[in-house]
Design a protein around this motif. Structure first.
Motif, PDB file in Angstrom:
ATOM      1  N   ILE A  95     -67.321  34.304  -1.826  1.00  0.00           N
ATOM      2  CA  ILE A  95     -66.689  34.946  -2.975  1.00  0.00           C
ATOM      3  C   ILE A  95     -65.265  35.356  -2.618  1.00  0.00           C
ATOM      4  CG2 ILE A  95     -68.922  35.789  -3.841  1.00  0.00           C
ATOM      5  CD1 ILE A  95     -68.046  38.628  -2.817  1.00  0.00           C
ATOM      6  N   GLN A  96     -64.509  35.730  -3.625  1.00  0.00           N
ATOM      7  CA  GLN A  96     -63.214  36.332  -3.366  1.00  0.00           C
ATOM      8  C   GLN A  96     -63.487  37.716  -2.788  1.00  0.00           C
ATOM      9  OE1 GLN A  96     -61.272  36.472  -7.171  1.00  0.00           O
ATOM     10  NE2 GLN A  96     -60.740  34.310  -7.123  1.00  0.00           N
ATOM     11  N   ASP A  97     -62.810  38.052  -1.718  1.00  0.00           N
ATOM     12  CA  ASP A  97     -62.977  39.374  -1.125  1.00  0.00           C
ATOM     13  C   ASP A  97     -62.486  40.398  -2.152  1.00  0.00           C
ATOM     14  OD1 ASP A  97     -62.661  41.790   0.320  1.00  0.00           O
ATOM     15  OD2 ASP A  97     -62.402  40.662   2.190  1.00  0.00           O
ATOM     16  N   PRO A  98     -63.357  41.285  -2.634  1.00  0.00           N
ATOM     17  CA  PRO A  98     -62.928  42.215  -3.674  1.00  0.00           C
ATOM     18  C   PRO A  98     -61.796  43.132  -3.224  1.00  0.00           C
ATOM     19  CG  PRO A  98     -65.133  42.780  -2.901  1.00  0.00           C
ATOM     20  CD  PRO A  98     -64.759  41.472  -2.263  1.00  0.00           C
ATOM     21  N   ARG A  99     -61.635  43.349  -1.920  1.00  0.00           N
ATOM     22  CA  ARG A  99     -60.522  44.156  -1.421  1.00  0.00           C
ATOM     23  C   ARG A  99     -59.206  43.414  -1.564  1.00  0.00           C
ATOM     24  NH1 ARG A  99     -63.376  44.648   4.173  1.00  0.00           N
ATOM     25  NH2 ARG A  99     -63.660  42.506   3.511  1.00  0.00           N
ATOM     26  N   GLY A 100     -59.261  42.090  -1.621  1.00  0.00           N
ATOM     27  CA  GLY A 100     -58.053  41.288  -1.743  1.00  0.00           C
ATOM     28  C   GLY A 100     -57.489  41.218  -3.152  1.00  0.00           C
ATOM     29  N   LYS A 101     -58.272  41.643  -4.106  1.00  0.00           N
ATOM     30  CA  LYS A 101     -57.841  41.573  -5.507  1.00  0.00           C
ATOM     31  C   LYS A 101     -56.517  42.295  -5.728  1.00  0.00           C
ATOM     32  CE  LYS A 101     -59.382  42.621 -10.160  1.00  0.00           C
ATOM     33  NZ  LYS A 101     -60.462  43.143 -10.981  1.00  0.00           N
ATOM     34  N   TYR A 102     -56.273  43.344  -4.975  1.00  0.00           N
ATOM     35  CA  TYR A 102     -55.056  44.132  -5.151  1.00  0.00           C
ATOM     36  C   TYR A 102     -54.018  43.855  -4.076  1.00  0.00           C
ATOM     37  CZ  TYR A 102     -58.380  46.371  -8.162  1.00  0.00           C
ATOM     38  OH  TYR A 102     -59.328  46.597  -9.124  1.00  0.00           O
ATOM     39  N   LEU A 103     -54.297  42.921  -3.208  1.00  0.00           N
ATOM     40  CA  LEU A 103     -53.427  42.649  -2.069  1.00  0.00           C
ATOM     41  C   LEU A 103     -52.926  41.211  -2.043  1.00  0.00           C
ATOM     42  CD1 LEU A 103     -52.387  43.692   0.746  1.00  0.00           C
ATOM     43  CD2 LEU A 103     -54.531  42.855   1.687  1.00  0.00           C
ATOM     44  N   CYS A 104     -53.779  40.279  -2.426  1.00  0.00           N
ATOM     45  CA  CYS A 104     -53.491  38.864  -2.222  1.00  0.00           C
ATOM     46  C   CYS A 104     -53.182  38.146  -3.535  1.00  0.00           C
ATOM     47  CB  CYS A 104     -54.692  38.207  -1.540  1.00  0.00           C
ATOM     48  SG  CYS A 104     -54.449  36.445  -1.249  1.00  0.00           S
ATOM     49  N   PRO A 105     -51.971  37.611  -3.671  1.00  0.00           N
ATOM     50  CA  PRO A 105     -51.625  36.900  -4.907  1.00  0.00           C
ATOM     51  C   PRO A 105     -52.434  35.625  -5.136  1.00  0.00           C
ATOM     52  CG  PRO A 105     -49.859  36.691  -3.297  1.00  0.00           C
ATOM     53  CD  PRO A 105     -50.859  37.645  -2.730  1.00  0.00           C
ATOM     54  N   LEU A 106     -53.089  35.130  -4.093  1.00  0.00           N
ATOM     55  CA  LEU A 106     -53.919  33.943  -4.291  1.00  0.00           C
ATOM     56  C   LEU A 106     -55.145  34.257  -5.123  1.00  0.00           C
ATOM     57  CD1 LEU A 106     -53.791  32.303  -0.763  1.00  0.00           C
ATOM     58  CD2 LEU A 106     -52.403  31.792  -2.777  1.00  0.00           C
ATOM     59  N   ILE A 107     -55.508  35.529  -5.213  1.00  0.00           N
ATOM     60  CA  ILE A 107     -56.641  35.879  -6.066  1.00  0.00           C
ATOM     61  C   ILE A 107     -56.285  36.870  -7.172  1.00  0.00           C
ATOM     62  CG2 ILE A 107     -58.419  35.230  -4.435  1.00  0.00           C
ATOM     63  CD1 ILE A 107     -58.818  38.067  -3.663  1.00  0.00           C
ATOM     64  N   TYR A 108     -55.292  37.743  -6.987  1.00  0.00           N
ATOM     65  CA  TYR A 108     -55.001  38.658  -8.093  1.00  0.00           C
ATOM     66  C   TYR A 108     -54.262  37.966  -9.219  1.00  0.00           C
ATOM     67  CZ  TYR A 108     -50.279  40.023  -6.289  1.00  0.00           C
ATOM     68  OH  TYR A 108     -48.989  40.051  -5.824  1.00  0.00           O
ATOM     69  N   ALA A 109     -53.705  36.827  -8.969  1.00  0.00           N
ATOM     70  CA  ALA A 109     -53.038  36.051 -10.019  1.00  0.00           C
ATOM     71  C   ALA A 109     -53.887  34.847 -10.428  1.00  0.00           C
ATOM     72  CB  ALA A 109     -51.665  35.593  -9.538  1.00  0.00           C
ATOM     73  N   GLY A 110     -55.197  34.943 -10.254  1.00  0.00           N
ATOM     74  CA  GLY A 110     -56.099  33.822 -10.538  1.00  0.00           C
ATOM     75  C   GLY A 110     -56.705  33.344  -9.230  1.00  0.00           C
ATOM     76  N   ASP A 111     -57.397  32.236  -9.285  1.00  0.00           N
ATOM     77  CA  ASP A 111     -58.008  31.704  -8.065  1.00  0.00           C
ATOM     78  C   ASP A 111     -57.200  30.505  -7.612  1.00  0.00           C
ATOM     79  OD1 ASP A 111     -59.530  30.778  -5.987  1.00  0.00           O
ATOM     80  OD2 ASP A 111     -61.408  30.748  -7.095  1.00  0.00           O
ATOM     81  N   HIS A 112     -56.379  30.722  -6.590  1.00  0.00           N
ATOM     82  CA  HIS A 112     -55.488  29.667  -6.099  1.00  0.00           C
ATOM     83  C   HIS A 112     -55.847  29.197  -4.692  1.00  0.00           C
ATOM     84  CE1 HIS A 112     -52.977  30.169  -9.610  1.00  0.00           C
ATOM     85  NE2 HIS A 112     -53.026  31.475  -9.406  1.00  0.00           N
ATOM     86  N   VAL A 113     -57.020  29.566  -4.213  1.00  0.00           N
ATOM     87  CA  VAL A 113     -57.462  29.145  -2.886  1.00  0.00           C
ATOM     88  C   VAL A 113     -57.902  27.684  -2.978  1.00  0.00           C
ATOM     89  CG1 VAL A 113     -59.166  29.519  -1.069  1.00  0.00           C
ATOM     90  CG2 VAL A 113     -58.166  31.482  -2.259  1.00  0.00           C
ATOM     91  N   GLU A 114     -57.395  26.884  -2.065  1.00  0.00           N
ATOM     92  CA  GLU A 114     -57.707  25.453  -2.094  1.00  0.00           C
ATOM     93  C   GLU A 114     -59.166  25.191  -1.726  1.00  0.00           C
ATOM     94  OE1 GLU A 114     -54.705  23.509   0.284  1.00  0.00           O
ATOM     95  OE2 GLU A 114     -53.152  24.004  -1.191  1.00  0.00           O
ATOM     96  N   GLU A 115     -59.730  24.170  -2.347  1.00  0.00           N
ATOM     97  CA  GLU A 115     -61.148  23.843  -2.186  1.00  0.00           C
ATOM     98  C   GLU A 115     -61.504  23.486  -0.740  1.00  0.00           C
ATOM     99  OE1 GLU A 115     -64.952  23.870  -3.207  1.00  0.00           O
ATOM    100  OE2 GLU A 115     -63.290  24.499  -4.486  1.00  0.00           O
ATOM    101  N   GLU A 116     -60.625  22.787  -0.033  1.00  0.00           N
ATOM    102  CA  GLU A 116     -60.922  22.446   1.360  1.00  0.00           C
ATOM    103  C   GLU A 116     -61.128  23.705   2.191  1.00  0.00           C
ATOM    104  OE1 GLU A 116     -59.205  20.336   5.393  1.00  0.00           O
ATOM    105  OE2 GLU A 116     -57.937  20.288   3.601  1.00  0.00           O
ATOM    106  N   PHE A 117     -60.300  24.716   1.966  1.00  0.00           N
ATOM    107  CA  PHE A 117     -60.446  25.969   2.704  1.00  0.00           C
ATOM    108  C   PHE A 117     -61.772  26.631   2.360  1.00  0.00           C
ATOM    109  CE2 PHE A 117     -59.693  30.613   3.091  1.00  0.00           C
ATOM    110  CZ  PHE A 117     -59.475  30.671   4.456  1.00  0.00           C
ATOM    111  N   ARG A 118     -62.091  26.687   1.092  1.00  0.00           N
ATOM    112  CA  ARG A 118     -63.350  27.290   0.641  1.00  0.00           C
ATOM    113  C   ARG A 118     -64.547  26.586   1.298  1.00  0.00           C
ATOM    114  NH1 ARG A 118     -63.597  30.561  -3.595  1.00  0.00           N
ATOM    115  NH2 ARG A 118     -61.609  29.833  -4.388  1.00  0.00           N
ATOM    116  N   GLU A 119     -64.496  25.263   1.361  1.00  0.00           N
ATOM    117  CA  GLU A 119     -65.588  24.484   1.975  1.00  0.00           C
ATOM    118  C   GLU A 119     -65.684  24.742   3.475  1.00  0.00           C
ATOM    119  OE1 GLU A 119     -64.743  20.448   0.857  1.00  0.00           O
ATOM    120  OE2 GLU A 119     -65.241  20.826  -1.253  1.00  0.00           O
ATOM    121  N   ARG A 120     -64.543  24.816   4.141  1.00  0.00           N
ATOM    122  CA  ARG A 120     -64.553  25.077   5.588  1.00  0.00           C
ATOM    123  C   ARG A 120     -65.068  26.474   5.894  1.00  0.00           C
ATOM    124  NH1 ARG A 120     -60.560  22.701   9.221  1.00  0.00           N
ATOM    125  NH2 ARG A 120     -60.184  20.607   8.491  1.00  0.00           N
ATOM    126  N   VAL A 121     -64.701  27.436   5.053  1.00  0.00           N
ATOM    127  CA  VAL A 121     -65.206  28.793   5.241  1.00  0.00           C
ATOM    128  C   VAL A 121     -66.730  28.788   5.098  1.00  0.00           C
ATOM    129  CG1 VAL A 121     -65.280  31.128   4.255  1.00  0.00           C
ATOM    130  CG2 VAL A 121     -63.071  29.990   4.603  1.00  0.00           C
TER     131      VAL A 121
END
Length: 180
Positions: free
Chosen positions: A121-147
């Motif tokens: 999931i998106q780290d809920p603590r990152g919602k207010y810190l990381c623009p990759l998730i507070y501005a939508g979901d911009h994390v690339e799929e390859e990274f998500r799969e590797r995680v």
């Protein structure tokens, strides 16, 4: 850097690092979007209370420049680490390597005897810190799969699974107080 112990947790965390390799949330330097907000928590007068939880077995992987303190997390001993914002990337803790994502186990699946079922999931603590998730979901799929692959490997160790259950509880509490 080799771990100080050869525990199950340390072996599986090391393999998780190998699976992640140099993969990052996006193919560009995401730190340029936010001024390295997650990487520089110890700088610019920020509180030393900002940092990350170390996964079991990680405490022996890092240089002395990483400030570690022993904590109790849900009755279990663990480590919290803070940094100065200047790290050697290959020595980053798993929590840093997978941010802004988080392994999550649903409440009904948090049994050590059950099969290890988790989601990323998106780290809920990152919602207010990381623009990759507070501005939508911009994390690339390859990274998500590797995680997901890295967490699957790390979760082969009972101690790590138990830690991920605790992370999931923390995420539940955080979401409860932020209305997510």
């Amino acid at each position: 850097m080799k771990p100080k112990n050869n525990s199950c947790a340390a072996r599986h965390i090391r393999r998780a690092y190998e699976i992640l390799g140099d993969c990052t949330p996006i193919s560009a330097d995401c730190g340029q979007l936010c001024g390295r907000a997650c990487c520089e928590s110890g700088k610019r007068g920020r509180s030393e209370e900002l940092g990350m939880l170390l996964f079991p077995g990680e405490e022996g992987f890092f240089s002395p420049s990483l400030k570690k303190q022993r904590i109790t997390l849900g009755g279990d001993k663990g480590y919290f680490a803070s940094c100065t914002g200047r790290c050697i990337r290959r020595f980053r803790p798993l929590s840093c390597r997978i941010f802004p994502l988080l392994p999550y186990v649903a409440k009904d699946d948090r049994k050590l005897s059950a099969p290890f079922r988790f989601s990323i999931i998106q780290d809920p603590r990152g919602k207010y810190l990381c623009p990759l998730i507070y501005a939508g979901d911009h994390v690339e799929e390859e990274f998500r799969e590797r995680v997901a692959m890295a967490i699957s490997e790390a979760g082969k160790c009972r101690t790590v699974r138990k830690f991920i259950f605790r992370l999931s509880e923390i995420a539940d509490e955080y979401r409860r107080f932020t209305c997510d």
